[in-house]
Scaffold this active site. Structure first.
Site, PDB file in Angstrom:
ATOM      1  N   HIS A 153      -0.419 -19.699  -4.372  1.00  0.00           N
ATOM      2  CA  HIS A 153      -1.572 -20.525  -3.559  1.00  0.00           C
ATOM      3  C   HIS A 153      -1.217 -21.908  -3.271  1.00  0.00           C
ATOM      4  O   HIS A 153      -1.660 -22.379  -2.214  1.00  0.00           O
ATOM      5  CB  HIS A 153      -2.847 -20.452  -4.316  1.00  0.00           C
ATOM      6  CG  HIS A 153      -3.753 -19.193  -3.852  1.00  0.00           C
ATOM      7  ND1 HIS A 153      -4.195 -19.011  -2.725  1.00  0.00           N
ATOM      8  CD2 HIS A 153      -4.317 -18.394  -4.828  1.00  0.00           C
ATOM      9  CE1 HIS A 153      -4.778 -17.812  -2.848  1.00  0.00           C
ATOM     10  NE2 HIS A 153      -5.062 -17.547  -4.083  1.00  0.00           N
TER      11      HIS A 153
ATOM     12  N   GLU B 146      -5.352 -15.061   0.884  1.00  0.00           N
ATOM     13  CA  GLU B 146      -5.101 -13.923  -0.396  1.00  0.00           C
ATOM     14  C   GLU B 146      -4.099 -13.015  -0.098  1.00  0.00           C
ATOM     15  O   GLU B 146      -3.022 -12.758  -0.777  1.00  0.00           O
ATOM     16  CB  GLU B 146      -6.360 -13.240  -0.883  1.00  0.00           C
ATOM     17  CG  GLU B 146      -7.378 -14.223  -1.386  1.00  0.00           C
ATOM     18  CD  GLU B 146      -6.915 -15.226  -2.430  1.00  0.00           C
ATOM     19  OE1 GLU B 146      -5.819 -14.748  -3.276  1.00  0.00           O
ATOM     20  OE2 GLU B 146      -7.442 -15.993  -2.945  1.00  0.00           O
TER      21      GLU B 146
ATOM     22  N   ASP C   8     -20.224 -14.637  -2.469  1.00  0.00           N
ATOM     23  CA  ASP C   8     -19.688 -14.301  -3.667  1.00  0.00           C
ATOM     24  C   ASP C   8     -20.289 -12.686  -3.847  1.00  0.00           C
ATOM     25  O   ASP C   8     -19.430 -12.121  -4.581  1.00  0.00           O
ATOM     26  CB  ASP C   8     -21.085 -14.934  -4.810  1.00  0.00           C
ATOM     27  CG  ASP C   8     -20.686 -16.280  -4.941  1.00  0.00           C
ATOM     28  OD1 ASP C   8     -19.602 -16.856  -4.998  1.00  0.00           O
ATOM     29  OD2 ASP C   8     -21.661 -17.090  -5.397  1.00  0.00           O
TER      30      ASP C   8
END
Length: 616
Positions: free
Chosen positions: A300, A319, A376
């Site tokens: 990352h 990702e 979320d």
């Protein structure tokens, strides 16, 4: 910024630079009896001639705003259920281009600020001091600091943190010295600087009774003293991973690379905060077998932190590329077969996410529409593994890993320090491979990007490392009860930790085994004795699916003694789906909810259909 909990006060002063320089000063407050109070200042370096400024907030109580010492008008817009409230500031004077303005916002955070978890001494390993940690991804920074809480905006920051001298502060920045607090001999001041521009979701602060050990020339591991030596052993290969990543992706620009092992309630496996990777203690397996999470967080540093998705719809850019680079690190340190093996495991994780959401759920699109979606609740392995699958497919089409890694490195170099969209990525892909545009045009981009469910192409991975796992799984599925005596301890003696995890993952994709089978599996393999969290998690799910009642208390214990959502949510759901123990799952959750991270507690409550207003 002064954050206090009980008798402990943490004072933080932060300067940041974006279009603005950020200065935060917090006064002493008592939590939880008094709300933490964060007076906040912004020093603008390059405001446009407009005299309006809008900041994101969430559950902040704003009492005053000034600009260059003059009272400024401000309004808080309508409250959104999960995005918070816009803070509109009108400066009391006209601006000229490039004029510097100091804007100070005085406010209080809510005691349940979603970015912060306050731990009592009893919730820590040492049991003596409180502990604070922040987790801002994706849009929780606004509950801690009024800010432009979007990955499209990047800033630098400098900070000084005053804490009781028995505690230590660390941040997502390079440590820049410490000194006694000249105003209070019982306190120490820690200095930090982050000269590399980064988005707000990467701001991080941790305060606790921390110790550190050096694990490399630019790395330390931090945790409470009870875990620090174990963590130093587990993550001793960090420098090798960093050098491998640099060979693949280019220089590491962040200076320090430290790892912080958080208390068990941390909801993720890791978090890629610059200079301070967070790690869950569930990685401490004792044999370094789960350190691939560190390879992911190291990756990352290039894909995500240096090149960032402009909006969360394009999260796969962060990702998918990071999983690709993580597995290339594994390829360099282990073998190509190991990379293929991990990719196979990732495909199964993707399948499980698609099954959980539903194959027609638009949240399983690689580029989903996130309008009015709580990020979320949208979190899954889809951007990770569907993104990786696309990149691996393109690797095969373009000429192999070395060729495609050349593109990834060039992509990183071109877009470093910026935030981009999928269209920008795709345009550069076509530019880089300009001699293979005819092949790229045959890719079904709509199916990959904007169609729900599994990818349109399933890669044919090398199964060499998986063959033994597949064979053992088939034996257990096909064996009749009268033939269970044919299994023995030797079945798993030659399997690596990664292969044992894969074996259990394969079984979880099958119909539940008969109860007699899982009982026999325990007899011969003694899986209850394994402390490796990845093994234990899969084993307990397998047992509960097979309705083994003895496994229910062990599953609930694992679901509550740590808070990694990858483990906690499925374990609670498995027990909840065991009709006889549904009420027990709810009872245990309610009893432990107050000790959970707020994001975890919120999502588990929805999984179990528990009213969020229901108290313990």
């Amino acid at each position: 910024m002064c954050i206090s909990y009980g008798d402990s006060c943490f004072t933080v002063t932060i300067w940041g630079k974006l279009e603005v320089v950020v200065l935060v000063v917090v006064d002493t407050v008592g939590y939880p009896n008094v709300l933490p109070h964060f007076p906040f200042s912004l020093i603008s370096l390059s405001l446009s001639p407009s005299y309006h400024q809008t900041l994101d907030t969430k559950d902040l109580k704003v009492s005053k705003v000034t600009a260059n010492g003059q009272a400024a008008k401000f309004t808080l817009g309508p409250k959104h259920s999960f995005m918070g409230t816009p803070l509109e500031i009108t400066l009391p004077f006209d601006l000229s281009r490039g004029q510097h303005v100091i804007v100070e916002v005085t406010y209080e955070t809510a005691p349940n600020a979603s970015a912060l978890q306050w731990l009592t001494p009893e919730q820590t390993a040492g049991k003596k001091h409180p502990y604070l940690f922040s987790q801002c991804q994706a849009t929780h920074c606004r509950s801690m600091v009024p800010c432009q809480d979007t990955p499209a905006m990047k800033h630098t920051y400098y900070a000084q943190v005053s804490v009781p001298k028995e505690l230590v502060a660390v941040m997502s920045a390079v440590r820049d010295g410490e000194e006694p607090d000249p105003q209070d001999s019982s306190r120490a001041i820690y200095h930090f600087r982050q000269p590399v521009p980064m988005p707000s979701y990467l701001i991080a602060i941790v305060v606790g009774a921390l110790e550190s050990r050096e694990i490399g020339p630019r790395s330390r591991v931090w945790s409470e003293k009870e875990l620090v030596d174990k963590a130093a052993y587990e993550f001793s290969e960090t420098e090798t991973m960093l050098k491998t990543a640099e060979g693949l992706a280019g220089p590491y620009v962040w200076g320090q690379y430290d790892i912080l092992v958080l208390p068990p309630s941390f909801p993720y496996g890791g978090m890629e905060n610059p200079c301070l990777t967070y790690a869950t203690p569930t990685l401490l397996a004792g044999d370094r077998s789960l350190s691939n999470v560190i390879a992911h967080e190291i990756s990352h540093s290039w894909t995500g932190n240096l090149v960032t998705n402009k909006t969360w719809e394009h999260f796969w850019l962060n990702e998918g590329h990071t999983v690709y680079l993580e597995r290339m690190i594994g390829r360099s340190m282990e073998s190509e077969q190991f990379r293929q093996f991990k990719a196979m495991g990732g495909w199964k994780e993707l399948q499980e996410s698609v099954n959980t959401f539903g194959a027609n759920n638009p949240l399983t699109n690689l580029v989903p529409n996130l309008n009015e979606v709580d990020l979320d609740e949208a979190f899954s392995s889809v951007p990770y593994e569907k993104g990786f699958a696309l990149l691996y497919h393109l690797e095969e089409l373009m000429g192999g890993p070395e060729v495609f890694m050349g593109f990834v490195k060039s992509y990183i170099q071109l877009f470093s320090y910026s935030s981009i969209t999928t269209e920008e990525w795709k345009h550069y892909l076509f530019t880089y491979f300009k001699n293979k545009v005819d092949i790229l045009n045959k890719v079904d981009w709509n199916a990959w990007m904007h169609t729900p469910g599994m990818p349109p192409v399933k890669p044919q991975y090398d199964t060499t490392m998986a063959d033994a796992c597949i064979a053992l799984c088939k034996r257990w599925v096909k064996t009749k009860e009268g033939d269970l005596g044919n299994f023995s301890e030797g079945d798993v003696k030659t399997l690596s930790t990664h292969q044992l995890i894969e074996f259990l993952s394969l079984l979880l994709q099958q119909e539940p085994l008969p109860l007699s089978h899982v009982k026999r599996m325990q007899e011969v393999y003694q899986l209850n004795a394994f402390n490796n969290a990845e093994i234990r998690f899969r084993w307990l799910r397998l047992c509960v699916k097979s309705k083994w009642e003895d496994a229910v208390p062990m599953a609930l214990k694992m679901a509550t003694e740590q808070g990694r959502m990858k483990f906690t949510r499925p374990l609670f759901k498995e027990v909840y789906n065991f009709d006889k123990y549904r009420e027990e799952a709810v009872r245990v959750f309610i009893a432990h909810r107050a000790a959970m991270h707020p994001v975890t507690a919120n999502l588990v409550s929805k999984d179990l259909k528990v009213d969020n207003d229901k108290s313990t």
